[in-house]
Design a protein around this motif. Structure first.
Motif, PDB file in Angstrom:
ATOM      1  N   PRO A  29      63.408  82.583 -69.374  1.00 37.38           N
ATOM      2  CA  PRO A  29      63.112  83.481 -68.245  1.00 37.38           C
ATOM      3  C   PRO A  29      62.696  84.855 -68.766  1.00 37.38           C
ATOM      4  O   PRO A  29      63.158  85.285 -69.831  1.00 37.38           O
ATOM      5  N   GLU A  30      61.836  85.533 -68.034  1.00 38.43           N
ATOM      6  CA  GLU A  30      61.405  86.855 -68.485  1.00 38.43           C
ATOM      7  C   GLU A  30      62.568  87.840 -68.530  1.00 38.43           C
ATOM      8  O   GLU A  30      62.562  88.774 -69.344  1.00 38.43           O
ATOM      9  N   VAL A  31      63.557  87.648 -67.688  1.00 40.42           N
ATOM     10  CA  VAL A  31      64.795  88.430 -67.750  1.00 40.42           C
ATOM     11  C   VAL A  31      65.938  87.498 -68.134  1.00 40.42           C
ATOM     12  O   VAL A  31      66.151  86.472 -67.474  1.00 40.42           O
ATOM     13  N   SER A  32      66.635  87.837 -69.217  1.00 42.75           N
ATOM     14  CA  SER A  32      67.818  87.100 -69.653  1.00 42.75           C
ATOM     15  C   SER A  32      69.029  88.015 -69.525  1.00 42.75           C
ATOM     16  O   SER A  32      68.896  89.243 -69.544  1.00 42.75           O
ATOM     17  N   LEU A  33      70.206  87.425 -69.416  1.00 42.31           N
ATOM     18  CA  LEU A  33      71.430  88.216 -69.243  1.00 42.31           C
ATOM     19  C   LEU A  33      72.187  88.291 -70.555  1.00 42.31           C
ATOM     20  O   LEU A  33      72.606  87.265 -71.103  1.00 42.31           O
ATOM     21  N   GLY A  34      72.364  89.526 -71.055  1.00 40.86           N
ATOM     22  CA  GLY A  34      73.152  89.753 -72.257  1.00 40.86           C
ATOM     23  C   GLY A  34      74.578  90.138 -71.900  1.00 40.86           C
ATOM     24  O   GLY A  34      74.812  90.925 -70.988  1.00 40.86           O
ATOM     25  N   ALA A 282      64.335 102.194 -64.412  1.00 43.79           N
ATOM     26  CA  ALA A 282      64.831 101.016 -65.122  1.00 43.79           C
ATOM     27  C   ALA A 282      63.883  99.829 -64.935  1.00 43.79           C
ATOM     28  O   ALA A 282      63.568  99.114 -65.890  1.00 43.79           O
ATOM     29  N   GLN A 283      63.419  99.623 -63.719  1.00 44.68           N
ATOM     30  CA  GLN A 283      62.491  98.520 -63.471  1.00 44.68           C
ATOM     31  C   GLN A 283      61.183  98.715 -64.227  1.00 44.68           C
ATOM     32  O   GLN A 283      60.642  97.766 -64.801  1.00 44.68           O
ATOM     33  N   MET A 284      60.674  99.946 -64.247  1.00 42.01           N
ATOM     34  CA  MET A 284      59.429 100.191 -64.963  1.00 42.01           C
ATOM     35  C   MET A 284      59.611  99.979 -66.460  1.00 42.01           C
ATOM     36  O   MET A 284      58.711  99.462 -67.144  1.00 42.01           O
ATOM     37  N   ALA A 285      60.770 100.360 -66.981  1.00 46.27           N
ATOM     38  CA  ALA A 285      61.022 100.172 -68.407  1.00 46.27           C
ATOM     39  C   ALA A 285      61.018  98.686 -68.770  1.00 46.27           C
ATOM     40  O   ALA A 285      60.503  98.291 -69.824  1.00 46.27           O
ATOM     41  N   LEU A 286      61.571  97.847 -67.911  1.00 44.02           N
ATOM     42  CA  LEU A 286      61.552  96.407 -68.156  1.00 44.02           C
ATOM     43  C   LEU A 286      60.125  95.855 -68.067  1.00 44.02           C
ATOM     44  O   LEU A 286      59.702  95.055 -68.917  1.00 44.02           O
ATOM     45  N   SER A 287      59.393  96.302 -67.045  1.00 46.55           N
ATOM     46  CA  SER A 287      57.996  95.871 -66.913  1.00 46.55           C
ATOM     47  C   SER A 287      57.187  96.296 -68.125  1.00 46.55           C
ATOM     48  O   SER A 287      56.310  95.554 -68.596  1.00 46.55           O
ATOM     49  N   TRP A 288      57.457  97.499 -68.628  1.00 43.58           N
ATOM     50  CA  TRP A 288      56.733  98.010 -69.798  1.00 43.58           C
ATOM     51  C   TRP A 288      56.994  97.143 -71.018  1.00 43.58           C
ATOM     52  O   TRP A 288      56.079  96.817 -71.770  1.00 43.58           O
ATOM     53  N   ASN A 289      58.251  96.729 -71.231  1.00 45.52           N
ATOM     54  CA  ASN A 289      58.554  95.851 -72.360  1.00 45.52           C
ATOM     55  C   ASN A 289      57.808  94.529 -72.252  1.00 45.52           C
ATOM     56  O   ASN A 289      57.375  93.960 -73.262  1.00 45.52           O
ATOM     57  N   SER A 304      77.085  94.866 -62.264  1.00 43.79           N
ATOM     58  CA  SER A 304      77.234  94.589 -60.836  1.00 43.79           C
ATOM     59  C   SER A 304      76.134  93.644 -60.386  1.00 43.79           C
ATOM     60  O   SER A 304      75.086  93.517 -61.044  1.00 43.79           O
ATOM     61  N   VAL A 305      76.360  93.007 -59.253  1.00 45.56           N
ATOM     62  CA  VAL A 305      75.354  92.115 -58.677  1.00 45.56           C
ATOM     63  C   VAL A 305      74.106  92.898 -58.296  1.00 45.56           C
ATOM     64  O   VAL A 305      72.974  92.447 -58.510  1.00 45.56           O
ATOM     65  N   SER A 306      74.302  94.107 -57.745  1.00 43.52           N
ATOM     66  CA  SER A 306      73.138  94.905 -57.350  1.00 43.52           C
ATOM     67  C   SER A 306      72.281  95.274 -58.553  1.00 43.52           C
ATOM     68  O   SER A 306      71.051  95.346 -58.456  1.00 43.52           O
ATOM     69  N   GLN A 307      72.917  95.479 -59.694  1.00 40.41           N
ATOM     70  CA  GLN A 307      72.156  95.829 -60.891  1.00 40.41           C
ATOM     71  C   GLN A 307      71.330  94.654 -61.391  1.00 40.41           C
ATOM     72  O   GLN A 307      70.158  94.821 -61.744  1.00 40.41           O
ATOM     73  N   ILE A 308      71.903  93.458 -61.423  1.00 37.72           N
ATOM     74  CA  ILE A 308      71.118  92.311 -61.886  1.00 37.72           C
ATOM     75  C   ILE A 308      70.001  92.014 -60.900  1.00 37.72           C
ATOM     76  O   ILE A 308      68.891  91.655 -61.290  1.00 37.72           O
ATOM     77  N   ASP A 309      70.253  92.214 -59.603  1.00 40.08           N
ATOM     78  CA  ASP A 309      69.194  92.035 -58.613  1.00 40.08           C
ATOM     79  C   ASP A 309      68.045  93.011 -58.855  1.00 40.08           C
ATOM     80  O   ASP A 309      66.863  92.636 -58.826  1.00 40.08           O
ATOM     81  N   SER A 310      68.386  94.270 -59.088  1.00 40.37           N
ATOM     82  CA  SER A 310      67.358  95.278 -59.310  1.00 40.37           C
ATOM     83  C   SER A 310      66.538  94.968 -60.556  1.00 40.37           C
ATOM     84  O   SER A 310      65.315  95.106 -60.563  1.00 40.37           O
ATOM     85  N   ASP A 311      67.210  94.527 -61.626  1.00 40.05           N
ATOM     86  CA  ASP A 311      66.496  94.197 -62.862  1.00 40.05           C
ATOM     87  C   ASP A 311      65.520  93.044 -62.640  1.00 40.05           C
ATOM     88  O   ASP A 311      64.365  93.090 -63.091  1.00 40.05           O
TER      89      ASP A 311
END
Length: 336
Positions: A29-34, A282-289, A304-311
């Motif tokens: 997945p483009e986003v993985s959970l560490g 934070a979202q733009m930084a992930l998109s940039w990577n 938090s759940v809201s943080q993983i949702d936002s990411d």
């Protein structure tokens, strides 16, 4: 832990994007959970469970750990193992679970980290026991060890894969030359390396100086940790240092003196660019990577759940325009 009532969302694969990991057959997945920062004993178990559930419900199939994640060392794997047993065992074949070894872990000469065969294989066995797993999908050499022959380190990874303890082998934080040597040795052994896990974000771009090209040439995927620079690439520190933040709690990964006026000025301007893109910083930084297709995935930590949702919501953004990329480069150049 209470008896599970968890049933994974039926639409969990509908919106997540997946990328092929290098030249392998594996998709991540483009986003993985560490589980580096938020899955030790300093954070509530109920929150950890909720974050893992929400991540999987939204298509995050990759959970990344290491033997010494905590605190204390090993606790993240223990906590994850309990949650896995309660909630995720029926979904084992839908998950990529990884762990690593390379830093100090237990007393005495054989537990102080590095890349010896003794340490890596013992570490892998301990990780499997803590998590209650028969195997991990990826096992990494967490760091290059200048005191151990690279042939020994790669031989240990080869043995771990051939013995069924792991399906794939990877490396983390190796420089371009070390990466090229490691991949050549592993290939000759018959267990090609799958993936490289380096630190990478807008403020730390060392992988652009040869490592990305080396990974492409050698067929390795890239999964970046610390894409938000330990929280610097968020709005968290724009108005002071919250007591509950990493910097406020005395984390070794982010010191208060790193939050200097120059950094805050850069963050302020980047935040404005993100707002124009209808994103948080934070979202733009992930998109940039993820702007470079050679980056397979970004590892995020979520408290938090809201943080993983936002990411994960960052994946729905429009591609960067050339003008936006130039503006970002200009801002970052002024900080340097």
């Amino acid at each position: 832990m209470a008896v599970s009532t968890y049933l994974a969302a039926s639409d969990r694969y509908d919106t997540m994007n997946y990328r092929r990991c290098g030249r392998s057959g594996l998709m991540l997945p483009e986003v993985s959970l560490g589980l580096w920062q938020n899955f030790g004993d300093l954070h509530p178990g109920g929150t950890q469970r909720a974050v893992l559930r929400r991540a999987f419900d939204r298509g995050v199939t990759h959970f990344d750990l290491a033997n010494n994640y905590g605190p204390p060392y090993g606790q993240a794997e223990l906590n994850f193992g309990r949650i896995f047993a309660a909630d995720f065992r029926p979904y084992r074949d839908e998950l990529i679970i990884s762990s690593k070894a390379g830093y100090d872990m237990w007393p005495g000469p054989y537990g102080q980290g590095g890349g010896s065969r003794k340490y890596l294989i013992a570490s892998c066995d301990q990780s499997l026991k803590r998590m209650g797993l028969d195997y991990v999908d990826i096992f990494y050499s967490h760091r290059f060890d200048p005191d151990t022959p690279l042939e020994e380190t790669m031989g240990a990874l080869d043995r771990i894969v051939r013995s069924g303890r792991a399906l794939y082998a990877g490396i983390s934080s190796y420089d371009p030359e070390q990466t090229a040597k490691a991949t050549a040795i592993a290939r000759d052994l018959g267990t090609p390396l799958l993936i490289h896990q380096p630190r990478y974000n807008m403020f730390d771009r060392w992988i652009e100086d040869g490592l990305v090209d080396t990974c492409e040439q050698e067929g390795l995927g890239i999964i970046c940790f610390s894409p938000l620079a330990q929280g610097l690439l968020t709005s968290k520190y724009l108005h002071g240092i919250p007591e509950s933040s990493r910097a406020g709690m005395g984390s070794r990964s982010l010191k208060p003196d790193q939050i200097d006026p120059s950094t805050l000025a850069t963050v302020t301007v980047l935040t404005e660019i993100a707002k124009e893109r209808d994103q948080t910083l934070a979202q733009m930084a992930l998109s940039w990577n993820l702007r470079d297709e050679r980056v397979t995935s970004v590892l995020v930590g979520a408290s938090s759940v809201s943080q993983i949702d936002s990411d994960i919501d960052a994946l729905g953004a429009s591609p960067f325009t050339e003008e936006e990329l130039v503006r970002i480069e200009t801002v970052l150049a002024e900080r340097r």
